[in-house]
Write an enzyme that holds these catalytic residues in place. Structure first.
Site, PDB file in Angstrom:
ATOM      1  N   SER A  85       0.839  -1.194   0.000  1.00 53.41           N
ATOM      2  CA  SER A  85       0.000   0.000   0.000  1.00 53.41           C
ATOM      3  C   SER A  85       0.885   1.260   0.000  1.00 53.41           C
ATOM      4  O   SER A  85       1.741   1.394  -0.859  1.00 53.41           O
ATOM      5  CB  SER A  85      -0.959  -0.067   1.204  1.00 53.41           C
ATOM      6  OG  SER A  85      -1.935   0.933   1.132  1.00 53.41           O
TER       7      SER A  85
ATOM      8  N   ASP B 243      -8.442  -3.712  -7.014  1.00 51.16           N
ATOM      9  CA  ASP B 243      -8.097  -3.125  -5.709  1.00 51.16           C
ATOM     10  C   ASP B 243      -8.796  -1.766  -5.552  1.00 51.16           C
ATOM     11  O   ASP B 243      -8.750  -0.930  -6.448  1.00 51.16           O
ATOM     12  CB  ASP B 243      -6.571  -2.952  -5.645  1.00 51.16           C
ATOM     13  CG  ASP B 243      -6.062  -2.546  -4.276  1.00 51.16           C
ATOM     14  OD1 ASP B 243      -6.671  -1.670  -3.635  1.00 51.16           O
ATOM     15  OD2 ASP B 243      -5.027  -3.098  -3.851  1.00 51.16           O
TER      16      ASP B 243
ATOM     17  N   HIS C 248      -6.785  -5.977  -1.001  1.00 51.22           N
ATOM     18  CA  HIS C 248      -5.644  -5.081  -0.839  1.00 51.22           C
ATOM     19  C   HIS C 248      -4.548  -5.804  -0.061  1.00 51.22           C
ATOM     20  O   HIS C 248      -4.792  -6.343   1.010  1.00 51.22           O
ATOM     21  CB  HIS C 248      -6.134  -3.839  -0.080  1.00 51.22           C
ATOM     22  CG  HIS C 248      -5.156  -2.721  -0.023  1.00 51.22           C
ATOM     23  ND1 HIS C 248      -4.655  -2.105  -1.161  1.00 51.22           N
ATOM     24  CD2 HIS C 248      -4.586  -2.082   1.034  1.00 51.22           C
ATOM     25  CE1 HIS C 248      -3.829  -1.130  -0.787  1.00 51.22           C
ATOM     26  NE2 HIS C 248      -3.771  -1.108   0.526  1.00 51.22           N
TER      27      HIS C 248
END
Length: 529
Positions: free
Chosen positions: A237, A462, A491
């Site tokens: 991320s 995502d 994710h």
């Protein structure tokens, strides 16, 4: 937008329920003006000085403090870095680090693998627990690497910042993020401006230095303190943006680098546009989840078509707006709780289960899941801290629009087609419009000389980091390889069981080998109700 924690947690002061759930000669990033280039040269020298110091000092490893929740044989220590790299002999801050040694032989050891879970504002200290809990996907990698985690600057135990009183921060119910009137918008704008002012009041000294490039410099100092010539890094991320900037600023210091679920590194996207792009992707993934709920109507009884499930959602939202459930769960709290389903497939069944119970007459399950727990002062402090770091990094990293007209126009327009997350995300980020610290220009992410192949992993659906981000990083890092998980959208792909991906990540970390071409993998197993 920060990922939610597994337990519903905290609310942004801006009226949104946000769960807190990103040396040798340094290469200065290119920059437009001679003046800022001079500043970066000073910071590059400052990083080299700090890294040399850290290499000499090393890290004094000892058992972790009892209240950190890190069992033996995980050890903890500290690395000292300058608050401002342009002044390496000025004020210093201490960063918390932890590690567990490789599980294989001395001959198998390949050094340290450092991890960042994202945010901005996430702590990496739980990473070594993948070894103590025997996480099956990481057994092979653990033989070769010490697993190292850290709290980035401002986070957790590393000179933590704060923008509001944590107990006030989590109080519920908050205002409905979706405004009914101009008066609602004015109230939310006031809350956002107050939050920004609170950041300055409580953490003013830290704010100008809460940037991704500084976290990247810190990472290089940690590498040196560990005695590592080169960095092995796994970023998920926001951790992929740390990877992108590190690969640009310190290309010759990279050994192996995995970027999982990628923040779009384009300067045009950091950070205002990136957040608008999320709103579109969240709506797509929200619909994916509703389709799954409808398919499993025999279990959840929430409707057997997406339209019926959406109607149940709107009904729940309207009821919570009129009378907050249990006196505490309004629309803002609902969005925060439900947003974990589009984030993570692992939340699909638990979220549907809680909702199903509510519709069947059990409201307590929803209150337990979505309301703040005022007795959990440590958890609330962590949530407030995570939100403060998220805000500080995104607001300081880049210039944000200061015109409310622009924010209003963009979000009003997006909300028409993508209503699930748009306004909640807008209020979360609005403190950046009145940010009290100087806003920087993002690094121009590109392939520096000497950068080895970087492995990029991404699911096509995502919500938090749309797929285009992975494509963009792949384009900018020459020689990188992209593994695409098709028709999937959870994710954080490297944490999921999908042999097509897991075997390639292992092979890369263990041998440095990447496939001759990019790879597309079938999706991991769909959750079962």
């Amino acid at each position: 937008m920060r990922p939610p924690k597994k337990k519903a947690a905290a609310l942004g002061s801006a009226g949104v329920f946000v769960t807190a759930t990103l040396i040798a000669g340094a290469v200065a990033a290119p920059s437009a003006s001679a003046d800022s280039r001079h500043g970066q040269d000073r910071e590059a020298r400052g990083t080299a000085i700090a890294a040399a110091r850290a290499a000499k000092a090393g890290i004094t490893w000892q058992d972790c403090p009892a209240d950190w929740g890190l069992e033996k044989p995980i050890q903890c220590g500290w690395v000292t870095v300058p608050l401002d790299y342009a002044k390496p002999n000025g004020k210093q801050i201490k960063l918390a680090v932890d590690r567990i040694g490789n599980t294989g032989t001395k001959a198998e050891r390949q050094g340290a693998l450092i991890y960042n879970p994202g945010g901005p504002g996430g702590s990496g200290l739980r990473f070594p627990r993948r070894v103590t809990t025997k996480a099956p996907l990481w057994v092979n990698t653990a033989k070769a690497y010490d697993f190292v985690g850290f709290d980035p600057r401002g986070v957790g135990h590393s000179a933590p910042i704060s923008c509001a009183d944590p107990q006030e921060f989590v109080k519920a119910p908050k205002m409905d993020p979706v405004p009914d009137s101009e008066a609602d918008k004015r109230a939310q704008r006031k809350l956002a401006a107050e939050y920004a002012a609170g950041c300055k009041e409580r953490s003013g000294e830290m704010l100008p230095h809460m940037t991704t490039p500084n976290t990247v410099r810190d990472l290089d100092v940690i590498r040196a303190a560990l005695g590592e010539k080169k960095l092995n890094f796994l970023g998920v991320s926001y951790g992929t943006y740390i990877a992108a900037v590190y690969g640009t600023m310190f290309p010759t210091h990279v050994r192996r680098m995995v970027a999982d679920s990628v923040v779009n590194p384009s300067r045009e996207k950091i950070w205002y546009q990136a957040n608008l792009d999320q709103d579109v992707a969240f709506e797509m993934r929200w619909k994916d989840w509703q389709d799954w709920v409808a398919k499993n109507d025999a279990t959840y009884h929430l409707g057997d078509t997406r339209a019926e499930v959406q109607a149940q959602w709107l009904k729940l939202r309207a009821a919570a707006k009129k009378n907050p459930i249990g006196g505490v769960v309004g629309p803002a709290e609902l969005i925060s709780f439900f947003q974990s389903a589009p984030y993570y497939d692992s939340s699909w069944a638990p979220t549907a289960q809680v909702w199903s119970k509510y519709v069947a007459g059990d409201t307590q399950a929803l209150v337990d899941a979505a309301a703040p727990d005022l007795s959990d002062t440590a958890g609330n402090a962590a949530s407030e801290n995570g939100n403060a770091v998220y805000t500080a990094v995104e607001c300081t990293d880049a210039k944000w629009p200061t015109s409310w007209k622009k924010w209003d126009r963009d979000n009003t327009e997006l909300h028409k087609k993508y209503p699930f997350m748009t306004w909640a995300n807008a209020w979360l980020n609005l403190p950046c419009a009145t940010w009290p610290a100087k806003q920087q220009t993002p690094v121009n992410v590109k392939t520096g000389k000497g950068l080895p192949p970087v492995l990029i992993v991404q699911a096509t659906r995502d919500a938090a980091t749309p797929y285009e981000g992975a494509v963009e990083l792949h384009k900018r890092f020459k020689g990188s390889r992209l593994i695409t998980e098709k028709n999937a959208g959870s994710h954080g792909v490297t944490g999921l069981a999908n042999p097509c991906i897991n075997e390639r990540v292992d092979a890369y970390l263990l041998t440095g080998k990447v496939d001759a071409a990019d790879v597309t993998c079938a999706p991991h197993a769909t959750p079962t109700p």
